[in-house]
Structures are given as structure tokens and as C-alpha cells.
Design an enzyme around this catalytic site. Structure first.
Site, short mmCIF file in Angstrom:
data_model
loop_
_atom_site.label_atom_id
_atom_site.label_comp_id
_atom_site.label_asym_id
_atom_site.label_seq_id
_atom_site.Cartn_x
_atom_site.Cartn_y
_atom_site.Cartn_z
N HIS A 491 0.83 -1.21 0.00
CA HIS A 491 0.00 0.00 0.00
C HIS A 491 0.87 1.26 0.00
O HIS A 491 0.73 2.14 -0.86
CB HIS A 491 -0.91 -0.03 1.23
CG HIS A 491 -1.75 1.19 1.43
ND1 HIS A 491 -3.12 1.18 1.27
CD2 HIS A 491 -1.44 2.47 1.79
CE1 HIS A 491 -3.60 2.39 1.50
NE2 HIS A 491 -2.59 3.19 1.83
N GLU A 492 1.75 1.37 0.98
CA GLU A 492 2.58 2.58 1.08
C GLU A 492 3.51 2.71 -0.12
O GLU A 492 3.83 3.82 -0.56
CB GLU A 492 3.36 2.59 2.39
CG GLU A 492 2.47 2.63 3.64
CD GLU A 492 1.49 3.79 3.66
OE1 GLU A 492 1.76 4.82 3.01
OE2 GLU A 492 0.43 3.66 4.29
N HIS A 495 1.73 4.51 -2.79
CA HIS A 495 1.82 5.96 -2.62
C HIS A 495 3.18 6.47 -3.12
O HIS A 495 3.27 7.53 -3.74
CB HIS A 495 1.69 6.33 -1.14
CG HIS A 495 0.28 6.37 -0.62
ND1 HIS A 495 -0.72 7.08 -1.25
CD2 HIS A 495 -0.28 5.81 0.49
CE1 HIS A 495 -1.85 6.95 -0.55
NE2 HIS A 495 -1.61 6.18 0.50
N HIS A 498 3.26 6.81 -6.79
CA HIS A 498 2.48 8.00 -7.19
C HIS A 498 3.38 9.24 -7.12
O HIS A 498 3.36 10.09 -8.03
CB HIS A 498 1.28 8.15 -6.26
CG HIS A 498 0.18 8.99 -6.81
ND1 HIS A 498 -0.89 9.41 -6.04
CD2 HIS A 498 -0.05 9.49 -8.04
CE1 HIS A 498 -1.70 10.13 -6.78
NE2 HIS A 498 -1.23 10.21 -8.00
#
Length: 697
Positions: A491-492, A495, A498
Site C-alpha cells: 500500500h505505502e 503511494h 504515485h
């Protein structure tokens, strides 16, 4: 190797050379470090306030020049010039705010308490500057004739609305009150964070008798023994409120009273009076937000916040939550019945309590699916999982990762990797910081030390960081992660991608609405437990054996078990957040009474506490106020987006990945997120894939 061109402009000013606050202060010199990263070892707490004050002074001068310019306002000399201001302060802030989250100490906390009111006043001085606002408004009013590109239009819109939403169009008296509210909120936010960190780190459950460890896995015992030894309690076992400590204890410890003590310590943080209690802070902040929203012409804080999000208004949020809350609550009630029946075998006549849920959920899972979470942990050594995430990014986007041990880091456990494009071009850096420690707040997040954007026609290379609180190594064993921790790492990392992939030319268009920002992160979780992906990284830490098919099959069958609980405890917090921020009264509430009424209204069952209670709900003291729902909103998007890969019959389909990178990851907030998603998917998102994935249909 190259440093960002943005750093060249941040050299020492000759006029400041004799200033004792400047001499030896790394923020006033060019950083001649690999890739221009902060020289962490040279930066002390004493360097921050002088550097922040200089940064504010420089930006004040930059803004004054824009506001008082004698030429007519244009997009370039007003909007872009304003966007380019404040680079020195941003440089200081990127280091300071990352450290206060990941590696704070009493000196940094003292700096933060002094700094926040100064920063609030500085922001107000810019956003409530009438002369500056009039120039911005002139450009905005004439936008139809400017023929701006989409990202330019987005920057103009964000700049203009930013001023209006800050109060630039208010009367002088209203602006005076707005300044007072902002100053008070900044102080309360710092105090909340300090109290929460203190309360979280202060709680300790010391176990002296080996019999009280019955049921706990070996790795959990080893970690607790190591923690006790570090705390000067050799020969005992120490459990804390950090995730890697509390959750395994609640899942496996047979001692019911100790489970109760540990969970109660978690749930009652900041709720017991004294110098760590935050109830009054929460109530005051909520009341100030109502007042601020109403000053700006909005009914509630949620109306103010959501105007800029995909949801648009509270009705949109409640509408989505209601679609998922009802089926999730029904599934949770069925799970409760199963757990109660299992408990009756051990403790006839006893009622299931919150501290029993995770323990009996594990028992039911083992009985129904012959699956034990501990059986997969040996295949999830942290370095292998991290490499798995890197491998996934390589297969999807063609990028590669190389560790750079010569790059300075802010703590010895932090590691740095250079990221390169498929053709070998430098893309950026990613730091990974994975384990709990006293100066790190709880949870997991991504941030940046340098943001990607374009300056003077040259790409500024991003430096991003993933900060987590995963199970630490114990004895001669590496850190072995739970499946939840594996998903969090992916998940991180999403980010992080991104941040690495953003290709906008402006810093001000990098950010996305809160209910879109979790799409790039949550979509990565979908790959982490797919068999095709597991075979690439899930290897036994001792033997190197790839995770067996039979174990993967058990894990897949058990995947939807407990989703009622997981969805309900999250959504209870989301609904609590929305209820706090749809208040219309400026009178501070009784925090405990308000929370109780909110949860009762939604019918939350007593056996499931909300993921966050009001006194330690750190998300809604910051950027997730009226926005905690965004994880489930983005879950609809990520489940639907992942379905696009499944429809291709190839989870690593390069064409689909290239489209996702081009239309979503590289665009940041340069265009409307709904439009970005439609261009990627060819249609609006559908809720069906999420409900199916969670077994809530």
C-alpha cells in the site's frame, strides 16, 4: 548522478554570512550529498527555527513583489510566480515535518510548538493579503480568454479557490477572527499529537510468568523479550500499543484478563484525564471547524471539505457508506455468532467481548479453513516482501531499484534505493523506514523530502519515503510480516510510486482529492496476495522454498473470513468522523457522549470498537477530517481498477499498466480525478468488484 536544479537557487545569501544563526546551518548552503538529499547528520534541532524564519522572510518578500507589481496581472507573473515562491521554506519543512513524524524528540517537539503559530500566521499573511488576492482574482475573472492548458487551468482554479477558501473575500473583522481560529487550531493540533504520542509510548504490559504467554507464537515471545531487555526488564516480556506487539497478543494470548488489559489500554488512550487526555482538544477543534466553515459560508466543516473531493457533499459520502455499512454489519453479526459458539466451548455462559474477538476469530479460521496466520509468516521475511513490491513495479512499469548505502539517512534502520526507468534514466529515490521506535508515531504513511515538478524546463527528481511500524527482527530471525503488514507495505509503496511518477510542471497540481489519493496505494494491495505474485516473492526465510500451492489455497479460502469485522470497525470510524464534521453548532460537545450517540445511531455492535476512537483519532486532527471515508471510496476505485488487469487475463499486462501510469499515476491533480479514472477504465467505477472481493454480496 545528479541533484535537482531547484537546489541551485538555495545558496547562502551574502548578507546573511555573518549571522550566527546562519553560520554552520546546513539549510543555508547547497547540499553536496549524493542526489542532493538532506545532510541529516549535520542538521540539529537548533537549525530549524532560524531556517524557517528565513524561509518566511524570503517568501514574504517574494509575495510582496508579486502583490505590488506595477504591471497588469497575468497567469505567469501572478499565478506561476506565487506557485514558485516559498521554495526555501519548503526545503526546511520537508526535513522538519518528516522528522517530527518518524524520529521526533523533546527538542523537536518544543520547536514544533513554537513554530506552528508562526506558520499559521505566515499562511494567513499570504492568503488574506487583499492586494495579492485582487491580482489573483483578476487573472481568474479573465480566464476564458487565456487559452490555458488543462494543468494551467487546474493551477489557476486551485490558487483562486485556495484564497477564497482561506477567507480572502471576507470582511476585515471576519478575517481577524479567521486568523485567531487558525492560530488556535495550530496550537491544539500540536498539543493533540504530543499527548497521543506520549500516551501511546507510555503504556506497557509487562509479563513476568511464562504461563501467561500461553498461545503466543515464538516470534511474538522473542520480540517481547527483546523489548523488555531493552527497557531494562531482562527476563520478562514487554508488550506495547505498537501494532506488531498488540495485535498478535490479542489474536493468540490465552490469558483473557491480559488481553482485556492490553486492549483497554489501547482503547482508553488519551481518555483518562491528566496530561495526556485529549477530549477537550477534540471538542474544541470540532467547534472551531464549524465556526470557520460558517464564516466561509458553509453549513458544516464536511460541506467545506467535500466540495473539493470526488464525493462533493456529505450526502455523497453517507450514500456510499450506507451501501456498504448495512451488508457489512450483517456479515459481522454472523461472524459474532460463530465466534460466540467457539467461545462457548472454552467458557460456557461467557459473553464475547471486544478483547475476545481477534482471539476467537483465529480459532474459527483454523477450524473452518485449517489456516493459521502464523503458517505464512515464514514466507514473508521483510526484505523478500519489499523486493516483491519492487519486482511488481518492475513487471508493471519497467522500473528498477538499487540500494544506495552512500546516501545519508536519518536513522540507522532506514534504507535508500535509487529508482531508474527501463532505459536507465534516473527517476528518483525511495527511503524505507519499517520498524517502531520511541520517536516514531504509529501507523504507516508516505511522504517526500523532495517533490517532483519541473523548474526552468528541467525535471526535479523526487525523493520519497515510506514509514511503517512493522514487526521487528527478533533474535536471529528476520522480521517476519503478517499478511496485513504485507498489504500495508504494498500500500505505502503504491503511494511512493504515485510520488515518483508525477510529471506535472507545477508543485501546486501534484496533490489529488483525499478520496482519490488512496487509489494508487490500495490498488497495489490487490497484487500482494495473488498466487502469481506470491510465487515471485513469498519464499521461506530459512529454506528458500516458494510458498506451497496448498497453503496459498487455504489462504485464499480464508481471505473473506473476518471481512465483516474489518469493514465494520473501519466504517464505524468513518461514520464517527462524518458525524463530528456535520455538526452545525459551535458549542463544544461532550466528546464521550457524542461518540456514544454516534455509534449507537449507526447500530455498531458492542463487540466491535471503532478502529479509532475520538481521543486518539489522529487522522481527523489532520488532513483526513471529514475524509476518513476516503479509504472505502478509493476501495471501490482500486477494486474496479484491478479488475481491468483481470479482464486482460494477465495481472501484469504492460499495456494496462502503461495506461494506468499515464492516466492516473503521472497526472497527480492536474485534472479532474473522475475524468482521469474514466480515461483509464473507459467508464465510471462500479461497486460490485469491492463487495465481491470482501464477500459482502
Amino acid at each position: 548522478m545528479r541533484t535537482a536544479s531547484a537546489l541551485a537557487a538555495l545558496m547562502t545569501l551574502p548578507a546573511l554570512a555573518a549571522d550566527p544563526a546562519v553560520a554552520g546551518n546546513p539549510f543555508f548552503t547547497e547540499w553536496k550529498t549524493p542526489f542532493g538529499v538532506p545532510p541529516f547528520a549535520s542538521i540539529t534541532e537548533a537549525h530549524f527555527l532560524p531556517a524557517f524564519r528565513e524561509g518566511m522572510a524570503r517568501q514574504k518578500a517574494e509575495v510582496k513583489a508579486i502583490a505590488e507589481a506595477k504591471v497588469a496581472p497575468t497567469f505567469e507573473n501572478t499565478i506561476v510566480a506565487l506557485e514558485r515562491s516559498g521554495q526555501f521554506m519548503d526545503r526546511v519543512g520537508s526535513v522538519f515535518f518528516n522528522l517530527t513524524g518518524a524520529e521526533t524528540n523533546p527538542k523537536l517537539q518544543a520547536v514544533n510548538r513554537e513554530l506552528m503559530p508562526l506558520m499559521a500566521a505566515h499562511r494567513d499573511d499570504i492568503q488574506l493579503n487583499h492586494q495579492l488576492f485582487q491580482r489573483v482574482k483578476t487573472v481568474w475573472d479573465g480566464r476564458a480568454a487565456l487559452k490555458l492548458a488543462p494543468d494551467q487551468s487546474r493551477l489557476l482554479e486551485r490558487t483562486y479557490k485556495g484564497f477564497v477558501r482561506a477567507g480572502a473575500a471576507l470582511t476585515a473583522d471576519q478575517q481577524t477572527r479567521m486568523r485567531a481560529i487558525n492560530a488556535e487550531q495550530s496550537k491544539l493540533g500540536v498539543e493533540f499529537g504530543d499527548r497521543l504520542l506520549k500516551a501511546t509510548k507510555a503504556f506497557q504490559l509487562l509479563v513476568e510468568k511464562p504461563a501467561d504467554l500461553a498461545g503466543l507464537p515464538e516470534g511474538t515471545r522473542m520480540a517481547a523479550a527483546a523489548a523488555a531487555k531493552k527497557a531494562g526488564k531482562d527476563g520478562q516480556w514487554l508488550f506495547t500499543l505498537d501494532g506488531p506487539s498488540i495485535w498478535p497478543f490479542l489474536e493468540y494470548a490465552q490469558n483473557r484478563e491480559l488481553r482485556k488489559k492490553l486492549l483497554t489500554g489501547y482503547l482508553e488512550r488519551c481518555n483518562q484525564g491528566g496530561d495526556t487526555d485529549t477530549n477537550a482538544i477534540v471538542a474544541k477543534v470540532a467547534a472551531l471547524r464549524v465556526e470557520k466553515a460558517q464564516l466561509l459560508g458553509y453549513k458544516t466543516w464536511a460541506d467545506f471539505v467535500l466540495e473539493e473531493n470526488m464525493a462533493k457533499d456529505p450526502k455523497g459520502v453517507y450514500g456510499l457508506l450506507d451501501q456498504i455499512w448495512k451488508p457489512a454489519l450483517e456479515v459481522a453479526k454472523k461472524e459474532r455468532a460463530e465466534l460466540q459458539a467457539m467461545m462457548a466451548k472454552d467458557l460456557p455462559g461467557q459473553k464475547l467481548e471486544p478483547w475476545d474477538w481477534r482471539y476467537y476469530a483465529e480459532k474459527v479460521k483454523q477450524a473452518k479453513y485449517d489456516f493459521d496466520e502464523e503458517s505464512v509468516k515464514p514466507y514473508f521475511a521483510i526484505d523478500a516482501v519489499r523486493q516483491g513490491a519492487f519486482t511488481l513495479a518492475g513487471k508493471l512499469y519497467g522500473i528498477s531499484f538499487t540500494e544506495k548505502k552512500e546516501v545519508p539517512v536519518y536513522q540507522k534502520d532506514v534504507r535508500c534505493f535509487e529508482v531508474k526507468e527501463q532505459d536507465g534514466r534516473h527517476l528518483g529515490l525511495i527511503f524505507v523506514d519499517y520498524h517502531p521506535r520511541p520517536g516514531k508515531r504509529g501507523g504507516a504513511w508516505m511522504s517526500s523530502y523532495r517533490q517532483a515538478w519541473v523548474q526552468d524546463g528541467k525535471q526535479v527528481d523526487p525523493v520519497v519515503v515510506n514509514v511503517c511500524n512493522f514487526t521487528a527482527p527478533a533474535g536471529d530471525r528476520p522480521a517476519l510480516l503478517t499478511s496485513d503488514e504485507v498489504r500495508t507495505l504494498f500500500h505505502e509503496f503504491g503511494h511512493g510510486l504515485h510520488g515518483l511518477f508525477y510529471k506535472g510542471q507545477y508543485r501546486g497540481t501534484a496533490g489529488t482529492p483525499r478520496d482519490f489519493v488512496e487509489l494508487p496505494s490500495q490498488v497495489m494491495e490487490n497484487w500482494s496476495m495473488e498466487p502469481e505474485m506470491l510465487k515471485l516473492y513469498a519464499k521461506h526465510y530459512k529454506t528458500g522454498e516458494v510458498i506451497p500451492d496448498a497453503l496459498m489455497a487455504k489462504m485464499k479460502k480464508a481471505a473473506t473470513f473476518g471481512q465483516g469485522f474489518a469493514t465494520v470497525e473501519y466504517m464505524a470510524a468513518s461514520l464517527l468522523d462524518m458525524d463530528w464534521h456535520t455538526l452545525t453548532t459551535t458549542k463544544p460537545q461532550d466528546t464521550a457522549a457524542f461518540e456514544k450517540a454516534s455509534l449507537a445511531k449507526w447500530g455498531l455492535i458492542a463487540e466491535i470498537p471503532p478502529r479509532y476512537r475520538s481521543p486518539y483519532f489522529n487522522h481527523i486532527m489532520g488532513g483526513y477530517a471529514a475524509g476518513y471515508y476516503s479509504y472505502i471510496w478509493s476501495a471501490v476505485l482500486d477494486s474496479d481498477a484491478f479488475q481491468a488487469f483481470k479482464e486482460k487475463g494477465n495481472l501484469f499486462d504492460p499495456a494496462t499498466a502503461a495506461k494506468f501510469r499515464a492516466e492516473v499515476l503521472s497526472k497527480g491533480g492536474t485534472e479532474d480525478p473522475a475524468l482521469l479514472y474514466q480515461r483509464f477504465r473507459g467508464r465510471d467505477p462500479q461497486v460490485g468488484p469491492l463487495l465481491e472481493k470482501r464477500g459482502l454480496k
